[in-house]
Design a protein around this motif. Structure first.
Motif, short mmCIF file in Angstrom:
data_model
loop_
_atom_site.label_atom_id
_atom_site.label_comp_id
_atom_site.label_asym_id
_atom_site.label_seq_id
_atom_site.Cartn_x
_atom_site.Cartn_y
_atom_site.Cartn_z
N PHE A 177 47.95 34.61 50.11
CA PHE A 177 48.45 33.76 51.40
C PHE A 177 48.34 34.46 52.66
N THR A 178 48.20 35.73 52.53
CA THR A 178 48.11 36.50 53.88
C THR A 178 46.84 36.99 54.22
N LEU A 179 45.95 37.44 53.47
CA LEU A 179 44.72 38.03 53.89
C LEU A 179 43.53 37.31 53.42
N SER A 180 43.25 36.80 52.41
CA SER A 180 42.08 35.91 51.96
C SER A 180 42.41 35.25 50.49
N ARG A 181 41.68 34.15 50.58
CA ARG A 181 41.92 33.42 48.97
C ARG A 181 40.47 33.59 48.17
N ASP A 182 39.67 34.51 48.54
CA ASP A 182 38.63 34.85 47.89
C ASP A 182 39.19 35.71 46.55
N PRO A 183 39.01 35.00 45.31
CA PRO A 183 39.50 35.53 44.19
C PRO A 183 39.07 36.97 43.69
N LEU A 184 37.75 37.32 44.21
CA LEU A 184 37.40 38.65 44.08
C LEU A 184 38.11 39.83 44.77
N PHE A 185 38.16 39.30 46.04
CA PHE A 185 38.83 40.20 47.27
C PHE A 185 40.58 40.60 46.67
N VAL A 186 40.93 39.20 46.01
CA VAL A 186 42.53 39.40 45.94
C VAL A 186 42.54 40.19 44.66
N ASN A 187 41.81 39.88 43.70
CA ASN A 187 41.86 40.71 42.45
C ASN A 187 41.72 42.28 42.39
N THR A 188 40.57 42.53 43.54
CA THR A 188 40.45 43.92 43.89
C THR A 188 41.40 44.62 44.48
N SER A 189 41.88 43.82 45.39
CA SER A 189 43.10 44.29 46.22
C SER A 189 44.19 44.88 45.37
N VAL A 190 44.53 43.88 44.42
CA VAL A 190 45.77 44.02 43.63
C VAL A 190 45.25 45.34 42.66
N SER A 191 44.25 45.40 42.05
CA SER A 191 43.79 46.57 41.37
C SER A 191 44.05 48.04 41.95
N LEU A 192 43.59 47.87 43.26
CA LEU A 192 43.70 49.14 44.29
C LEU A 192 45.23 49.35 44.28
N LEU A 193 46.14 48.43 44.40
CA LEU A 193 47.46 48.68 44.58
C LEU A 193 47.94 49.27 43.26
N HIS A 194 47.42 48.70 42.08
CA HIS A 194 47.94 49.30 40.78
C HIS A 194 47.40 50.90 40.70
N SER A 195 46.23 50.95 40.92
CA SER A 195 45.54 52.16 40.76
C SER A 195 46.36 53.48 41.60
N SER A 196 46.81 53.13 42.77
CA SER A 196 47.56 53.85 43.69
C SER A 196 49.04 54.22 43.04
N LEU A 197 49.56 53.12 42.59
CA LEU A 197 50.97 53.20 42.21
C LEU A 197 50.92 54.19 40.88
N THR A 198 50.08 53.86 39.98
CA THR A 198 49.93 54.45 38.74
C THR A 198 49.57 55.97 38.90
N SER A 199 48.58 56.23 39.80
CA SER A 199 48.19 57.44 40.05
C SER A 199 49.21 58.47 40.64
N ILE A 200 50.24 57.90 41.52
CA ILE A 200 51.34 58.52 41.96
C ILE A 200 52.06 59.05 40.94
N SER A 201 52.56 57.89 40.07
CA SER A 201 53.60 57.75 39.03
C SER A 201 53.06 58.96 38.13
N VAL A 202 51.85 58.95 37.66
CA VAL A 202 51.42 59.81 36.54
C VAL A 202 51.47 61.33 37.00
N ILE A 203 51.05 61.52 38.46
CA ILE A 203 51.00 62.70 38.89
C ILE A 203 52.20 63.39 39.10
N LEU A 204 53.34 62.33 39.49
CA LEU A 204 54.68 63.00 39.42
C LEU A 204 55.18 63.36 38.28
N ILE A 205 54.94 62.45 37.29
CA ILE A 205 55.28 62.98 35.94
C ILE A 205 54.82 64.26 35.31
#
Length: 277
Positions: free
Chosen positions: A60-88
């Motif tokens: 609702f803020t950037l794009s309604r393209d399903p692939l763009f949205v899906n990839t952006s959320v995947s990027l968010l997950h990868s970033s958060l998970t990488s940080i958490s795993v490295i800290l652990i």
């Protein structure tokens, strides 16, 4: 025309199978939470809702393209998970040093923060599986990305239910460091940044290849070597066969990913030229 109809039929059939597995997975999660009172598994549901909420925000803020949205959320997950795993991992290295990689630690123990991190990531893979199925972001009779997610959901969920091999699975998530660059590349290209001569693109590819070989290929190979080396330390049960099956599957997918990545690299650095007569 016939080929297109056949492809749609294949996508529909494979989609139905993966939807069914996702429904069964959801039932098992809610059964454990509601009837066996495994409240710690609520983090899985929280992960699903968190990434679905991120999906809505981006949609609702950037794009309604399903692939763009899906990839952006995947990027968010990868970033958060990488940080958490490295800290652990840093926290455990400070606390135990090389002893953190002993079989007793990887198999039966659970590092601080590892269980909720794995739950949260499990929730993401369930969300992502549904999002790809809902918007048909896959193709073929046996889509590798859906197979990948199914393998992870099975392995992660069984480990979380039995509270074993949690730390092994945290180690597998180191590959999310490489996924950051995969998703960044897709978002970059969808944003129209495709100049192979750009310094940003060149640096991205260098970091992507380093992350692929270190964080994905090498780490997963080391895990499977560790499993084989410690095979006699496992109890006679499903844990070792399931772990080996999961890691063999992930390593095979890594090989295919590497091939696809190399093809994409060649296409980007050697784009087709338009010849004028």
């Amino acid at each position: 025309m016939v080929r297109g109809e056949n492809n749609r039929s294949q996508d529909k059939n494979s989609g139905a199978f993966f939807v069914a597995t996702l429904v069964l997975w959801s039932v098992s999660i809610f059964f454990e939470i509601l009837f066996n009172r495994r409240t710690e598994l609520v983090s899985i549901v929280a992960g699903c809702f968190f990434f679905q909420f991120a999906n809505w925000v981006i949609r609702f803020t950037l794009s309604r393209d399903p692939l763009f949205v899906n990839t952006s959320v995947s990027l968010l997950h990868s970033s958060l998970t990488s940080i958490s795993v490295i800290l652990i991992l840093i926290n455990q290295w400070i606390a135990k040093g090389p002893g953190m990689f002993e079989h007793s630690q990887l198999f039966a123990a659970t590092w601080p923060g590892a269980y909720p991190a794995l739950c949260f990531s499990c929730g993401y893979f369930a969300y992502d599986q549904w999002d790809m199925l809902h918007y048909r972001l896959f193709s073929g009779l046996i889509p590798s990305i859906l197979v990948h997610h199914l393998i992870l959901l099975v392995c992660f969920t069984l480990a979380l239910f039995r509270n074993i091999t949690i730390n092994y699975l945290i180690l597998t998530l180191i590959c999310e460091v490489h996924s950051i660059f995969l998703h960044t590349r897709k978002v970059r290209r969808m944003a129209g940044i495709r100049d192979a001569k750009s310094k940003i693109v060149k640096v991205e590819w260098v970091l992507s290849w380093i992350a692929f070989f270190v964080a994905r290929l090498a780490s997963h190979m080391l895990i499977i070597i560790k499993l084989i080396k410690d095979a006699d330390k496992f109890d006679k049960g499903i844990e070792l066969p399931l772990a080996l099956f999961g890691m063999v599957g992930m390593n095979l997918l890594n090989v295919f990913l590497g091939i696809d990545l190399f093809k994409a690299f060649r296409r980007e650095i050697n784009p087709p030229q338009n010849h004028q007569e």
